[in-house]
Design a protein around this motif. Structure first.
Motif, PDB file in Angstrom:
ATOM      1  N   ARG A 121      42.284  27.147  40.453  1.00 26.07           N
ATOM      2  CA  ARG A 121      43.281  27.304  41.528  1.00 26.07           C
ATOM      3  C   ARG A 121      44.482  26.386  41.340  1.00 26.07           C
ATOM      4  N   LEU A 133      44.994  32.429  41.369  1.00 27.53           N
ATOM      5  CA  LEU A 133      46.266  31.826  40.984  1.00 27.53           C
ATOM      6  C   LEU A 133      47.336  32.107  42.039  1.00 27.53           C
ATOM      7  N   ASP A 156      44.634  38.289  36.848  1.00 29.98           N
ATOM      8  CA  ASP A 156      43.831  37.458  37.742  1.00 29.98           C
ATOM      9  C   ASP A 156      42.764  38.348  38.400  1.00 29.98           C
ATOM     10  N   TYR A 185      52.305  38.287  35.293  1.00 28.15           N
ATOM     11  CA  TYR A 185      51.073  38.204  36.088  1.00 28.15           C
ATOM     12  C   TYR A 185      50.738  39.547  36.733  1.00 28.15           C
TER      13      TYR A 185
END
Ligand code: UDX
Length: 431
Positions: free
Chosen positions: A394, A416, A411, A426
């Motif tokens: 985290r 994140l 993720d 991402y």
């Protein structure tokens, strides 16, 4: 009361320590002398948060003792909890061999016992098992149900990592019993617990365990299915589930979409219930769908990654988190296993990192490099999938991911904070 616990695995030891802490005198039985010695020296053979200091205290106070002698333990107690494993067989059914041998040992302890004794199954067993497997073994040595002994079933609902808290402060305690006397004795075992006690028939108690785990797993697969629709229409499944979970009839727990569920319980219990359902002529349509969705989720994460990176052959992919969930070294049914297999199948090279589970994972898949730190795993990688919700992940920042050859991240557990990323590419599941 005096209580014996057969099997000092995860469930048995937590139960033994929990009951001893509540004032019962507990005898833990295990065939493995090493485990027995370890327990008697105050050291748990398994890791579970908070267990060690409590076990040490209870052993010193003589409130809990371990032994290899089932017969002696049963003779000197009023209630026996059978806490042995019921692993999966290849057809999905449960392996009852440990239950059978434990029941035989218990029956030997009961043969020349004067007082009434309750034999209670805590192992997860499909409906009917306690009465069809344990009962005939006890009756087979000449014991009479209701006169010499009572039969019970008391499922556990312990989560790894918080098992002791779950035992001491349960949402509910389910007690199945063969007759009123047995139900009363088992209720007395739990009289010092601040919890709702539900008393039921044995088969009902057995089914409550499977239905509970299956429903929790269903919530996860349901969210995962909705999450794929959310991805297509550009909305966020977490926000959707926040709204859904506000309905008190549903609640928000276990609606987190991601790479799916693993662990020693959900997959095994679902398979066992599916198998059981088929043996009694009921087609388990929902349960099968729950498994199918769960099998797809790690592949879905790989698909997203491939979509971002392009073809995978020769690419180095970092997997952050190999355990089935955060804060444990347990890799049983971890979603990292099918995920890594799929990456290897598509020609990628895989480097994995986990704060605790690296060595255990190598026993599952050898064809993977294990890195000593996140930094080393990310360094020079072409892509990364976050598979486990470890707290450690985290705090990762954009800088950490910029050590990659190409900073591309999927993720899988929403750990994140993408708002802080400007140069990292991402994507997550369900958004
Ligand atoms: C579970 C049950 O919670 C427990 O009551 C039972 O006795 C044993 O099985 P455990 O296996 O320790 O406990 O793990 P849990 O914390 O329930 O998580 C199971 C899996 O589901 C993990 O892989 C977790 O990552 C996943 N999960 C959980 C999700 O994918 N989404 C969620 O919303 C919740």
């Amino acid at each position: 009361m005096n209580v014996s616990i057969i099997g000092t695995g995860y469930v048995g030891l937590v139960t033994g320590v929990g009951l001893a802490q509540k004032g019962h005198k507990v005898f833990c039985v295990d065939k493995d002398i090493k485990k027995v010695k370890s327990i008697n020296s105050g050291v748990p053979p398994i890791f579970e948060r908070g267990l060690e200091p409590l076990l040490d205290k209870l052993v010193k106070e003589n409130q809990l003792t371990a032994t290899t002698d089932t017969v002696e333990a049963v003779k000197s107690t009023d209630v026996t909890f059978i806490c042995v494993g019921t692993p999966s067989l290849s057809d999905g059914g449960i392996d009852k061999s440990f239950l059978v041998s434990a029941s035989k040992d218990v029956s030997q302890g009961l043969t020349d016992k004067e007082s009434y004794h309750v034999v209670c199954v805590k192992s997860t067993v499909v409906p009917g098992t306690t009465e069809d497997v344990v009962l005939p073994i006890l009756e087979g040595v000449g014991l009479e149900l209701g006169k010499d002994f009572g039969l019970g079933m008391n499922p556990e609902f312990l989560r790894e990592g918080v098992a002791l808290d779950d035992f001491m402060m349960p949402d509910r305690i389910v007690i199945g019993g063969s007759d009123e006397k047995t139900k009363e004795i088992l209720t007395k075992v739990y009289e010092n617990f601040d919890s709702t006690i539900m008393v039921a028939e044995i088969k009902t108690a057995e089914m409550i365990k499977y239905a509970s785990n299956s429903l929790l797993a269903t919530k996860i697969s349901f969210s995962n299915e909705i999450s794929r629709m959310c991805e297509k229409i550009g909305i966020d499944v977490y926000e959707v589930m926040d709204g859904v979970g506000l309905d008190h009839r549903i609640n928000r727990d276990f609606l987190n979409a991601g790479v799916g569920f693993g662990g020693s319980c959900f997959p095994k219990d679902l398979k066992a219930l599916i198998h059981f359902s088929q043996t009694i002529g009921v087609n388990p349509r929902i349960l099968e769908a729950v498994i199918k969705v769960n099998e797809y989720q790690p592949i879905h994460a790989v698909n997203i990654l491939e979509d971002m990176i392009g073809r995978l052959p020769g690419k180095k992919i970092a997997i952050l988190g190999l355990a089935f969930k955060g804060e444990t070294d347990d890799v049983r049914e971890s979603r990292a296993i099918p995920m890594v297999k799929e990456l290897l199948r598509r020609g990628a090279k895989v480097v994995g990192y986990d704060p605790k589970a690296g060595n255990n994972f190598l026993r599952e898949i050898v064809n993977i490099e294990i890195a000593e730190s996140v930094e080393k795993a990310l360094s020079g990688s072409d892509g990364c999938i976050v598979q486990t919700d470890w707290e450690e992940f985290r705090t990762l920042t954009e800088e950490d991911f910029l050590a990659m050859r190409t900073p591309i991240v999927v993720d899988g557990r929403r750990v994140l904070n993408p708002d802080e990323f400007s140069r990292v590419r991402y994507r997550t599941i369900g958004r």
